[in-house]
Design a protein around this motif. Structure first.
Motif, PDB file in Angstrom:
ATOM      1  N   ALA A 349       0.834  -1.204   0.000  1.00 38.31           N
ATOM      2  CA  ALA A 349       0.000   0.000   0.000  1.00 38.31           C
ATOM      3  C   ALA A 349       0.869   1.256   0.000  1.00 38.31           C
ATOM      4  O   ALA A 349       0.562   2.242  -0.683  1.00 38.31           O
ATOM      5  CB  ALA A 349      -0.929  -0.004   1.210  1.00 38.31           C
ATOM      6  N   ILE A 350       1.964   1.221   0.741  1.00 42.14           N
ATOM      7  CA  ILE A 350       2.895   2.345   0.755  1.00 42.14           C
ATOM      8  C   ILE A 350       3.493   2.562  -0.631  1.00 42.14           C
ATOM      9  O   ILE A 350       3.583   3.698  -1.127  1.00 42.14           O
ATOM     10  CB  ILE A 350       3.999   2.106   1.809  1.00 42.14           C
ATOM     11  CG1 ILE A 350       3.401   2.164   3.222  1.00 42.14           C
ATOM     12  CG2 ILE A 350       5.133   3.127   1.655  1.00 42.14           C
ATOM     13  CD1 ILE A 350       4.359   1.707   4.312  1.00 42.14           C
ATOM     14  N   GLN A 351       3.896   1.470  -1.301  1.00 40.79           N
ATOM     15  CA  GLN A 351       4.470   1.585  -2.639  1.00 40.79           C
ATOM     16  C   GLN A 351       3.452   2.124  -3.637  1.00 40.79           C
ATOM     17  O   GLN A 351       3.817   2.864  -4.556  1.00 40.79           O
ATOM     18  CB  GLN A 351       5.005   0.227  -3.097  1.00 40.79           C
ATOM     19  CG  GLN A 351       6.276  -0.214  -2.411  1.00 40.79           C
ATOM     20  CD  GLN A 351       7.445   0.712  -2.683  1.00 40.79           C
ATOM     21  OE1 GLN A 351       7.476   1.413  -3.695  1.00 40.79           O
ATOM     22  NE2 GLN A 351       8.418   0.730  -1.777  1.00 40.79           N
ATOM     23  N   ALA A 352       2.192   1.758  -3.474  1.00 33.20           N
ATOM     24  CA  ALA A 352       1.159   2.277  -4.374  1.00 33.20           C
ATOM     25  C   ALA A 352       1.073   3.798  -4.266  1.00 33.20           C
ATOM     26  O   ALA A 352       0.998   4.504  -5.282  1.00 33.20           O
ATOM     27  CB  ALA A 352      -0.189   1.640  -4.047  1.00 33.20           C
ATOM     28  N   LEU A 353       1.104   4.320  -3.036  1.00 32.54           N
ATOM     29  CA  LEU A 353       1.043   5.767  -2.845  1.00 32.54           C
ATOM     30  C   LEU A 353       2.310   6.458  -3.341  1.00 32.54           C
ATOM     31  O   LEU A 353       2.256   7.580  -3.863  1.00 32.54           O
ATOM     32  CB  LEU A 353       0.806   6.086  -1.368  1.00 32.54           C
ATOM     33  CG  LEU A 353      -0.598   5.740  -0.840  1.00 32.54           C
ATOM     34  CD1 LEU A 353      -0.665   5.925   0.665  1.00 32.54           C
ATOM     35  CD2 LEU A 353      -1.651   6.598  -1.535  1.00 32.54           C
ATOM     36  N   LYS A 354       3.449   5.805  -3.183  1.00 32.67           N
ATOM     37  CA  LYS A 354       4.700   6.385  -3.684  1.00 32.67           C
ATOM     38  C   LYS A 354       4.712   6.440  -5.208  1.00 32.67           C
ATOM     39  O   LYS A 354       5.290   7.360  -5.808  1.00 32.67           O
ATOM     40  CB  LYS A 354       5.894   5.567  -3.187  1.00 32.67           C
ATOM     41  CG  LYS A 354       6.216   5.751  -1.712  1.00 32.67           C
ATOM     42  CD  LYS A 354       7.453   4.949  -1.333  1.00 32.67           C
ATOM     43  CE  LYS A 354       7.864   5.184   0.115  1.00 32.67           C
ATOM     44  NZ  LYS A 354       9.064   4.381   0.484  1.00 32.67           N
ATOM     45  N   THR A 355       4.083   5.453  -5.844  1.00 29.89           N
ATOM     46  CA  THR A 355       4.077   5.390  -7.304  1.00 29.89           C
ATOM     47  C   THR A 355       3.053   6.352  -7.900  1.00 29.89           C
ATOM     48  O   THR A 355       3.351   7.091  -8.844  1.00 29.89           O
ATOM     49  CB  THR A 355       3.776   3.951  -7.768  1.00 29.89           C
ATOM     50  OG1 THR A 355       4.776   3.077  -7.249  1.00 29.89           O
ATOM     51  CG2 THR A 355       3.763   3.856  -9.287  1.00 29.89           C
ATOM     52  N   LEU A 356       1.823   6.335  -7.366  1.00 28.81           N
ATOM     53  CA  LEU A 356       0.753   7.195  -7.871  1.00 28.81           C
ATOM     54  C   LEU A 356       0.728   8.480  -7.047  1.00 28.81           C
ATOM     55  O   LEU A 356      -0.024   8.615  -6.085  1.00 28.81           O
ATOM     56  CB  LEU A 356      -0.586   6.467  -7.790  1.00 28.81           C
ATOM     57  CG  LEU A 356      -0.670   5.133  -8.535  1.00 28.81           C
ATOM     58  CD1 LEU A 356      -1.996   4.449  -8.262  1.00 28.81           C
ATOM     59  CD2 LEU A 356      -0.467   5.336 -10.032  1.00 28.81           C
ATOM     60  N   LYS A 357       1.544   9.408  -7.434  1.00 27.25           N
ATOM     61  CA  LYS A 357       1.726  10.619  -6.624  1.00 27.25           C
ATOM     62  C   LYS A 357       0.523  11.552  -6.669  1.00 27.25           C
ATOM     63  O   LYS A 357       0.440  12.491  -5.873  1.00 27.25           O
ATOM     64  CB  LYS A 357       2.998  11.347  -7.085  1.00 27.25           C
ATOM     65  CG  LYS A 357       4.257  10.495  -6.934  1.00 27.25           C
ATOM     66  CD  LYS A 357       5.505  11.258  -7.274  1.00 27.25           C
ATOM     67  CE  LYS A 357       6.744  10.373  -7.255  1.00 27.25           C
ATOM     68  NZ  LYS A 357       6.954   9.713  -5.978  1.00 27.25           N
ATOM     69  N   ASP A 358      -0.422  11.298  -7.596  1.00 28.44           N
ATOM     70  CA  ASP A 358      -1.627  12.138  -7.660  1.00 28.44           C
ATOM     71  C   ASP A 358      -2.814  11.460  -6.978  1.00 28.44           C
ATOM     72  O   ASP A 358      -3.964  11.850  -7.210  1.00 28.44           O
ATOM     73  CB  ASP A 358      -1.971  12.455  -9.113  1.00 28.44           C
ATOM     74  CG  ASP A 358      -2.420  11.230  -9.906  1.00 28.44           C
ATOM     75  OD1 ASP A 358      -2.131  10.091  -9.454  1.00 28.44           O
ATOM     76  OD2 ASP A 358      -3.057  11.393 -10.963  1.00 28.44           O
TER      77      ASP A 358
END
Length: 474
Positions: A349-358
């Motif tokens: 979940a953390i990586q998802a937020l880091k990847t999708l910055k918008d």
């Protein structure tokens, strides 16, 4: 080629423990060989349509009480032994164990809490695209016994391995990849130490001529690994990668060749044994730093197998990522929707937020397996994401932990409780601003709510695009 199995079963009383996909595959192969004196099945559930050639079908709550009545027990990965394997008089085997005994020199084995399916399918695709004789095996799909007739001496076997397949293994692959270990499956193992030990079987029985490519996050203890060790490090990660490994403090091997994936001047590069490879980010479909680290593992294996960089790049550009792994579903009313249903731990979940910055909205929650959510809670507190929808049992627990134990959590009004996925999607449609992204990255298991993470992802897609499909852009 299936005759290679005969030494394990010839003249033996054989029991199949579990009769799912792998159990049925084992049954079909052993029936073809016809060299075992008895072939029975023990499964918790009784089947109405029982196959021919089985003398006894054992079911019910005591279905494992008969194991010592047999010489050999083929255990399916999903079956949990009621006692430690060494306490049984019978020989406990599995398809994976026997398959590895027959072909271990040709096998590239891949495991890790997350990313193993991407590494496995990417590596298989790269080898196939470059003209290598290769097959895909293991946890990713077809039972390994069903592939034996397709294997030649030059065949490279790319094999994904789950912790359940590795748990009782006494043989390790020639090339092993251990990408990461995070808190997971504690409902099965009880302790993190037992889960880690199951994963470590991918290298514990390697030989000096073998290769282990291992994240620095989960290095073996000194003296445990006799193979050639290649340490892999994502330079963009924020250490420590996991609370458990912060406590382990295994020293980095100074003499080990290194594989490093790092960001450099708006690019991501792979450094491996004197070579520098720039990932063509604008030409590939894989997104995010965690996927670039997976590409690094595949790159190291391909270099070991003497693949040219040109062939590697062509295959990488042609690779189609697996579904439900930060998959772009489409755009509806100006909002981009992403399905990351494979996410069952904090890190994903953390990586998802880091990847999708918008990201404007993230959906979190599912079956509660008792894992520690401090890492995710602390990250969400610092994250600028304006809408955090918390659903199901895990979401409820996270919400309660934040409100009770994290008074310093930044802008707690961002937390939105929801009962189920249906409610969460409806709320997401109402609050997510056009021009931004909404991602379901649950950081929790799907079991007990859905059959698997695939069904959860498909349900998310259906709920998102159920209304006004004419406005959907794919």
């Amino acid at each position: 080629m299936i005759e290679k199995i005969e030494p394990w079963i010839q003249g033996k009383r054989v029991l199949l423990l579990g009769f799912g996909r792998e159990g049925r595959s084992t049954y079909n192969v052993l029936r073809r060989l016809g060299t075992c004196s008895v072939l029975d099945v023990a499964d918790q559930l009784a089947l109405e349509d029982q196959p021919e050639g089985i003398e006894t079908w054992i079911s019910g709550p005591d279905y494992q009480s008969c194991l010592n009545d047999y010489d050999v027990v083929f255990k399916s990965p999903g079956v949990v032994l009621e006692r430690p394997a060494e306490e049984y008089r019978c020989q406990i085997l599995s398809q994976t164990e026997v398959f590895f005994q027959c072909f271990r020199d040709q096998i590239i084995g891949i495991t890790g809490t997350k990313g193993k399916s991407t590494i496995t399918t990417l590596l298989y695709h790269l080898l196939k695209h470059a003209g290598y004789d290769t097959i895909l095996a293991g946890n990713i799909g077809i039972p390994v016994f069903d592939l034996m007739e397709d294997i030649r001496p030059e065949t490279i076997i790319v094999c994904e391995l789950s912790c359940h397949q590795l748990e009782y293994m006494t043989v390790s692959p020639h090339i092993a990849v251990l990408s990461n270990i995070h808190e997971e499956h504690l409902d099965h193992y009880g302790t993190m130490e037992k889960y880690v030990r199951a994963k470590e079987h991918i290298f514990l029985n390697q030989r000096p001529e073998d290769v282990l490519i291992c994240s620095v996050q989960c290095l073996p203890e000194p003296g445990e690994c006799v193979s050639r060790l290649i340490t892999a490090c994502p330079a963009f990660a924020e250490p420590p990668l996991d609370r458990y490994w912060k406590e382990k403090k295994t020293p980095v091997r100074q003499d080990a060749p290194s594989l490093c994936v790092e960001e450099n001047e708006n690019a991501t590069i792979i450094r491996y044994e004197g070579t520098v490879y720039r990932i063509p980010q604008d030409r590939i479909r894989l997104m995010g730093q965690h996927n670039y680290f997976d590409i690094g593992f595949a790159y190291a294996v391909c270099r070991i197998l003497h693949m040219s960089e040109e062939d590697f790049t062509k295959g990488l550009i042609d690779y189609e990522p697996l579904p439900h792994r930060l998959q772009f579903l489409g755009e509806l009313n100006g909002v981009k929707y992403y399905d990351d249903s494979i996410s069952t731990i904090c890190e994903t979940a953390i990586q998802a937020l880091k990847t999708l910055k918008d990201t404007d909205t993230i959906l979190i929650g599912g079956m509660d397996r008792g894992i520690d959510y401090r890492e995710l809670i602390e990250y969400l507190s610092r994250s600028p994401v304006p809408h955090i929808i918390l659903m199901e049992a895990t979401g409820k627990r996270i919400f309660e932990e934040i409100t009770e134990d994290y008074p310093e959590f930044e802008n707690m009004q961002r937390l939105i409780p929801a009962e189920h996925l249906e409610d969460a999607v409806q709320i997401a449609k109402e609050v997510t601003r056009p021009g931004h992204s909404c991602v379901m990255s649950p950081a929790a298991a799907s079991y007990g709510i859905f059959r698997n993470f695939e069904e959860r992802g498909e349900r998310f897609r259906a709920l998102v695009f159920a209304e006004q499909p004419e406005n959907t852009v794919f």
